[in-house]
Motif scaffolding. Structure first.
Motif, PDB file in Angstrom:
ATOM      1  N   ALA A 118       0.838  -1.204   0.000  1.00 18.90           N
ATOM      2  CA  ALA A 118       0.000   0.000   0.000  1.00 18.90           C
ATOM      3  C   ALA A 118       0.874   1.256   0.000  1.00 18.90           C
ATOM      4  O   ALA A 118       0.670   2.167  -0.814  1.00 18.90           O
ATOM      5  N   LEU A 119       1.852   1.291   0.887  1.00 25.95           N
ATOM      6  CA  LEU A 119       2.754   2.449   0.939  1.00 25.95           C
ATOM      7  C   LEU A 119       3.427   2.664  -0.402  1.00 25.95           C
ATOM      8  O   LEU A 119       3.530   3.799  -0.894  1.00 25.95           O
ATOM      9  N   GLY A 120       3.881   1.571  -1.024  1.00 28.73           N
ATOM     10  CA  GLY A 120       4.544   1.664  -2.316  1.00 28.73           C
ATOM     11  C   GLY A 120       3.666   2.303  -3.369  1.00 28.73           C
ATOM     12  O   GLY A 120       4.125   3.007  -4.275  1.00 28.73           O
ATOM     13  N   ARG A 121       2.383   2.090  -3.224  1.00 26.51           N
ATOM     14  CA  ARG A 121       1.450   2.629  -4.197  1.00 26.51           C
ATOM     15  C   ARG A 121       1.224   4.131  -4.032  1.00 26.51           C
ATOM     16  O   ARG A 121       1.045   4.852  -5.014  1.00 26.51           O
ATOM     17  N   TYR A 122       1.221   4.614  -2.798  1.00 31.04           N
ATOM     18  CA  TYR A 122       0.773   5.999  -2.615  1.00 31.04           C
ATOM     19  C   TYR A 122       1.829   6.994  -2.149  1.00 31.04           C
ATOM     20  O   TYR A 122       1.582   8.197  -2.179  1.00 31.04           O
ATOM     21  N   TRP A 123       3.002   6.546  -1.675  1.00 32.06           N
ATOM     22  CA  TRP A 123       3.879   7.499  -0.994  1.00 32.06           C
ATOM     23  C   TRP A 123       4.305   8.668  -1.866  1.00 32.06           C
ATOM     24  O   TRP A 123       4.395   9.797  -1.396  1.00 32.06           O
ATOM     25  N   ARG A 124       4.542   8.413  -3.163  1.00 28.91           N
ATOM     26  CA  ARG A 124       4.975   9.497  -4.061  1.00 28.91           C
ATOM     27  C   ARG A 124       3.822  10.398  -4.486  1.00 28.91           C
ATOM     28  O   ARG A 124       4.066  11.477  -5.021  1.00 28.91           O
ATOM     29  N   ARG A 125       2.605   9.948  -4.293  1.00 28.83           N
ATOM     30  CA  ARG A 125       1.459  10.792  -4.686  1.00 28.83           C
ATOM     31  C   ARG A 125       1.320  11.989  -3.749  1.00 28.83           C
ATOM     32  O   ARG A 125       0.669  12.977  -4.087  1.00 28.83           O
ATOM     33  N   PHE A 126       1.868  11.885  -2.540  1.00 33.69           N
ATOM     34  CA  PHE A 126       1.871  13.021  -1.613  1.00 33.69           C
ATOM     35  C   PHE A 126       3.079  13.894  -1.924  1.00 33.69           C
ATOM     36  O   PHE A 126       4.104  13.413  -2.417  1.00 33.69           O
ATOM     37  N   PRO A 127       2.965  15.169  -1.639  1.00 34.17           N
ATOM     38  CA  PRO A 127       4.025  16.097  -2.047  1.00 34.17           C
ATOM     39  C   PRO A 127       5.260  15.977  -1.145  1.00 34.17           C
ATOM     40  O   PRO A 127       5.202  15.401  -0.062  1.00 34.17           O
ATOM     41  N   PRO A 128       6.387  16.511  -1.598  1.00 34.47           N
ATOM     42  CA  PRO A 128       7.553  16.606  -0.730  1.00 34.47           C
ATOM     43  C   PRO A 128       7.182  17.241   0.612  1.00 34.47           C
ATOM     44  O   PRO A 128       6.261  18.049   0.689  1.00 34.47           O
ATOM     45  N   ARG A 129       7.934  16.862   1.624  1.00 34.47           N
ATOM     46  CA  ARG A 129       7.724  17.289   3.021  1.00 34.47           C
ATOM     47  C   ARG A 129       6.630  16.485   3.731  1.00 34.47           C
ATOM     48  O   ARG A 129       6.386  16.676   4.916  1.00 34.47           O
ATOM     49  N   THR A 130       5.960  15.591   3.009  1.00 34.77           N
ATOM     50  CA  THR A 130       4.995  14.708   3.660  1.00 34.77           C
ATOM     51  C   THR A 130       5.724  13.732   4.585  1.00 34.77           C
ATOM     52  O   THR A 130       6.838  13.302   4.290  1.00 34.77           O
ATOM     53  N   ILE A 131       5.069  13.407   5.685  1.00 38.57           N
ATOM     54  CA  ILE A 131       5.637  12.448   6.641  1.00 38.57           C
ATOM     55  C   ILE A 131       4.736  11.228   6.701  1.00 38.57           C
ATOM     56  O   ILE A 131       3.582  11.312   7.132  1.00 38.57           O
ATOM     57  N   HIS A 132       5.253  10.091   6.263  1.00 40.46           N
ATOM     58  CA  HIS A 132       4.491   8.851   6.282  1.00 40.46           C
ATOM     59  C   HIS A 132       4.772   8.113   7.593  1.00 40.46           C
ATOM     60  O   HIS A 132       5.896   7.674   7.830  1.00 40.46           O
ATOM     61  N   LEU A 133       3.753   8.018   8.421  1.00 42.85           N
ATOM     62  CA  LEU A 133       3.869   7.362   9.731  1.00 42.85           C
ATOM     63  C   LEU A 133       3.231   5.978   9.601  1.00 42.85           C
ATOM     64  O   LEU A 133       2.016   5.862   9.454  1.00 42.85           O
ATOM     65  N   CYS A 134       4.077   4.946   9.656  1.00 39.54           N
ATOM     66  CA  CYS A 134       3.650   3.589   9.284  1.00 39.54           C
ATOM     67  C   CYS A 134       3.926   2.627  10.428  1.00 39.54           C
ATOM     68  O   CYS A 134       5.072   2.501  10.872  1.00 39.54           O
ATOM     69  N   VAL A 135       2.884   1.936  10.888  1.00 39.02           N
ATOM     70  CA  VAL A 135       3.083   1.020  12.006  1.00 39.02           C
ATOM     71  C   VAL A 135       2.344  -0.292  11.757  1.00 39.02           C
ATOM     72  O   VAL A 135       1.141  -0.405  12.001  1.00 39.02           O
ATOM     73  N   VAL A 136       3.075  -1.256  11.227  1.00 35.76           N
ATOM     74  CA  VAL A 136       2.658  -2.658  11.229  1.00 35.76           C
ATOM     75  C   VAL A 136       3.858  -3.345  11.847  1.00 35.76           C
ATOM     76  O   VAL A 136       4.902  -3.456  11.217  1.00 35.76           O
ATOM     77  N   ASP A 137       3.741  -3.750  13.063  1.00 33.28           N
ATOM     78  CA  ASP A 137       4.927  -3.908  13.913  1.00 33.28           C
ATOM     79  C   ASP A 137       4.837  -5.140  14.796  1.00 33.28           C
ATOM     80  O   ASP A 137       4.907  -5.047  16.023  1.00 33.28           O
ATOM     81  N   PRO A 138       4.714  -6.327  14.177  1.00 30.52           N
ATOM     82  CA  PRO A 138       4.602  -7.522  15.017  1.00 30.52           C
ATOM     83  C   PRO A 138       5.841  -7.750  15.883  1.00 30.52           C
ATOM     84  O   PRO A 138       5.759  -8.439  16.897  1.00 30.52           O
ATOM     85  N   GLY A 139       6.969  -7.144  15.529  1.00 35.02           N
ATOM     86  CA  GLY A 139       8.190  -7.344  16.307  1.00 35.02           C
ATOM     87  C   GLY A 139       8.417  -6.303  17.382  1.00 35.02           C
ATOM     88  O   GLY A 139       9.505  -6.235  17.953  1.00 35.02           O
TER      89      GLY A 139
END
Lengths: 258, 258, 258
Positions: free
Chosen positions: A54-75
């Motif tokens: 999902a991240l791979g699909r959308y991260w570049r669609r947001f403009p520079p300076r965007t902060i992607h906060l991602c938490v899938v963290d089984p470890g």
């Protein structure tokens, strides 16, 4: 550096337990006024690969300076490091388990976030709230990436299934994802469709068309998906169900001559 | 014209595949600072009628200058047109398949969005990201509706089941929706309840009351729903389950004399 | 008093029927520019206790002046009162059914919202839209709490299962919730873990550890959860499933000597 944001959230928390809301509360407290955007909280629990897709699909669609906060963290609570990534002007924070791989692969620079700054405040089980959200807020308020921790060069970046170009119009790839509509995403880049006559998956041979409407309802097809890779679909139906094909299945491009 | 917004999103994309996030990324890029509001991304996939019902319920609750961005678009990649609608000071963009019908019926003016402006950037399968989101952003930044494309007069506006007023306190209508609580929404306007003794659906005869609390738990009732139409419910239960009644079922208003 | 917000939403409405969007439309209309944050709309329908648990987890994470707008309201249309609560500088509005109990228990002051101000506009079935959202917007625009209605001292605050401290390192408590990951939340405060050797639930005796990574995948454990209470988990699995334990089950702290 001011004017960073928005903070875009991707988690596997769902919303009903209140964990996602706790993270939002931390953000509103630490960087009031910064826009918070929900990407998704419905990643299947612990499914790091699905989150990365999902991240791979959308991260570049947001403009520079965007902060992607991602938490899938089984470890969480193991030795896995918390990371901050800077890639093409965007930032990401999240665990070192492959979740941020799409941004790291794009020549992202990676740092391990120090967690020894305020250890008393960090729970052993919820780094989304106690490490990642504060790090995202730090960036959003103009904090320097280098302040968060030292550069690392060995972040987890899973190998991806690599498609094979056999010859003109002839290639082998893989179904890498099935979306909500039952469409099959492959790893075959659109450029390889030149000279291709058909796409085969399992026992099915599908015509290459421009769009869904080029076949009749219920018929299978292959086309260039919206992410620039070959996609297999069945018009008005779920290709995964109709063709009985799932993730990991081989896909073959058949040249015009065959 | 400045100061438009917010942009209110309705889709059948879910959130986990990243499509919804891609659309949000386009909006944040093209009209930074404009508020984005999630109405829903959980319309059942391809269920245009369900999407239209939801839009019909909420579009007027938002203030003038709001932009409703609606994408339930099983016909993407066919000849169906992308539309922009202006109605009672609000705007909507979405496919020409009936999704925007609630705003078109309210004397909305309709235009077909030109897609030949930047064809190289428009995918064949994801107009939400490539056509509708940019059009919404164009409106949000003050762009003129007329710039988006020519007026059309033949937009798809499905016929709706029309209730029949038989006589004083006597009418026939239909269950048009079942909500998450199992309440049955009908198309019988509240004004028709004058002189009504009971409401019948299937084998059930239900008293007309003011509110849920007027009957005992587990008992059926009819009342004026929050959208101004007759609603059938069972207190603290799902009427759909308890009464075994679903969408499309006939509903009869029985006069006091009967 | 200006500068209030954000307005944080918790409901059991889901999103697909459009009810949640209607509430948002009211907020955007009445207090434009105030940030709206989704906590959750996926509380199981009518499950007041689950909604209260979520609120209890996150309400303090938001800064003072935040307005928590909470609607899980199976009693709408009965005599249950609409409430406004002020607690530790935060506000909440919602029904008098225990949903706001976490903020009331924290020495919150409670008032009953007057609904006789504009009765013609208040539906009998949707106070989220017609009472609670307007009250939240009133607060967000600086309105005084006292204006909303008279103080009450008998709000519904359910008794909670109280854990029993038997002796040093010895106590009895309860599983109060199961989260999306299958982790078991108890009501045993972290301070009681001093001198504890193990935690027992059903036939299982689990080691007390610092974090998930301290046991092997598939093994059970007990630790201090992120909310400051003892939590029971199985590494990389669902404790609820693996241990076959659900809400309400007794939990015992076993001293080191036993």
């Amino acid at each position: 550096v001011s004017g960073r944001g928005p903070i875009v959230l991707l988690t596997d928390f769902g919303t009903v337990d209140g964990y996602t809301a706790e993270m939002k509360g931390v953000l509103v407290t630490l960087c009031p006024g910064v826009a918070i955007v929900d990407a998704t909280h419905e990643v299947p629990r612990g499914d790091v690969a699905a989150g990365a897709r999902a991240l791979g699909r959308y991260w570049r669609r947001f403009p520079p300076r965007t902060i992607h906060l991602c938490v899938v963290d089984p470890g969480v609570g193991t030795a896995r490091r918390p990371l901050v990534v800077e890639s093409e002007g965007r930032f990401a924070v999240g665990p070192d388990n492959g979740l941020l791989a799409p941004m790291i692969r794009a020549s992202g620079s990676v740092r391990a976030i120090r967690t020894d700054i305020a250890p008393a405040q960090i729970s052993a089980t919820f780094h989304g709230r106690d490490v990642f959200a504060p790090a995202a807020a730090y960036l959003a308020t103009g904090g320097g990436v280098a302040d968060l921790g030292p550069a690392v060069s060995d972040a987890v970046v899973p190998e991806v299934a690599v498609p094979v170009l056999v010859g003109p119009g002839q290639a082998r790839g893989t179904v890498v994802a099935v979306d909500r509509f039952g469409n099959l995403q492959t790893n075959l880049p659109e450029g390889w469709l030149a000279g291709v006559y058909a796409v085969e998956v399992g026992p099915h041979r599908l015509p290459v068309v421009r769009t869904y409407g080029d076949v009749r309802p219920g018929e299978g097809l292959a086309l260039i998906g919206s992410n620039g890779y070959v996609e297999i679909a069945v018009r008005d139906r779920s290709a995964a169900q109709v063709l009985d094909v799932g993730e990991g299945r081989a896909v073959t491009l058949v040249p015009a001559a065959s």
